[in-house]
Design an enzyme around this catalytic site. Sequence first.
Site, PDB file in Angstrom:
ATOM      1  N   ASP A  10     146.373 -14.984 115.744  1.00  0.00           N
ATOM      2  CA  ASP A  10     145.136 -15.753 115.825  1.00  0.00           C
ATOM      3  C   ASP A  10     145.485 -17.208 115.514  1.00  0.00           C
ATOM      4  O   ASP A  10     146.589 -17.501 115.014  1.00  0.00           O
ATOM      5  CB  ASP A  10     144.131 -15.173 114.820  1.00  0.00           C
ATOM      6  CG  ASP A  10     142.856 -15.979 114.755  1.00  0.00           C
ATOM      7  OD1 ASP A  10     142.256 -16.210 115.819  1.00  0.00           O
ATOM      8  OD2 ASP A  10     142.470 -16.393 113.647  1.00  0.00           O
ATOM      9  N   ASP A  12     142.781 -20.283 114.442  1.00  0.00           N
ATOM     10  CA  ASP A  12     142.006 -20.864 113.345  1.00  0.00           C
ATOM     11  C   ASP A  12     141.952 -19.895 112.162  1.00  0.00           C
ATOM     12  O   ASP A  12     141.544 -18.743 112.310  1.00  0.00           O
ATOM     13  CB  ASP A  12     140.576 -21.165 113.795  1.00  0.00           C
ATOM     14  CG  ASP A  12     140.513 -22.229 114.878  1.00  0.00           C
ATOM     15  OD1 ASP A  12     141.387 -23.121 114.867  1.00  0.00           O
ATOM     16  OD2 ASP A  12     139.618 -22.167 115.724  1.00  0.00           O
ATOM     17  N   ASP A 172     143.180 -13.285 110.518  1.00  0.00           N
ATOM     18  CA  ASP A 172     142.522 -13.519 109.235  1.00  0.00           C
ATOM     19  C   ASP A 172     141.097 -12.998 109.188  1.00  0.00           C
ATOM     20  O   ASP A 172     140.440 -13.113 108.151  1.00  0.00           O
ATOM     21  CB  ASP A 172     142.491 -15.019 108.938  1.00  0.00           C
ATOM     22  CG  ASP A 172     141.591 -15.773 109.917  1.00  0.00           C
ATOM     23  OD1 ASP A 172     140.551 -16.281 109.482  1.00  0.00           O
ATOM     24  OD2 ASP A 172     141.910 -15.821 111.115  1.00  0.00           O
TER      25      ASP A 172
END
EC number: 3.1.3.18
Length: 220
Positions: A10, A12, A172
């Site tokens: 991922d 961001d 995240d």
Amino acid sequence: MSQFKVIGFDLDGTLVDSLPDLALSINQAFAEIGLPQAPQELVLTWIGNGADVLLVRALEWSGANLDEEQIRQLKRRFGFYYGENICNKSRLFPNVKVTLETLKAQGYTLAVVTNKPTKHVQPVLAAFGIDHLFSELLGGQSLPAIKPHPAPLYYLCGKFGIYPKQLLFVGDSKNDILAAHNAGCAVVGLTYGYNYNIPISEAAPDWVFDDFADILTVIN
């Protein structure tokens, strides 16, 4: 080499702390039409499902009642400001660059899978000098479906000729964990990112790490 051949990430909240620039861009677009300024810690809870959903959540919070044309204009202005601010205050999280370089040197194929608008993905990575490390960049408009749908991870498996068990994904948020689970891939959950202020462990990733560099313990 481990069972993994490709490692997906991922963007961001995983590689880049982009929250300050996202919050700045939202607030600049809001200021143009007299809407309230959102605190950064609140913007954090809106991140993870792409720019359109971020703006929907922001508008719900603001209490504004905009018509469709006003919403389209707000999206355009947010896109403009984020293009201007893309790496104004953003930073790589600790140990990201050196860990990615280590993985690349060890022969792993690296890819980015993000719900961020596709047009912003390469410029962000280039700003930090890491775009050359990735063999594929998938953003929010690259495919018909985005995370938590497994389609982007299936796409990586097809492109690189691997089975899902040979793809490790790193993220995240629960959307990252769900996408990996749905695709049959192993997944690392990082505790420092943007998961709506919910502990990433609640999404049940295969591993939970506080430090990006700990990914090396999985593949070694």
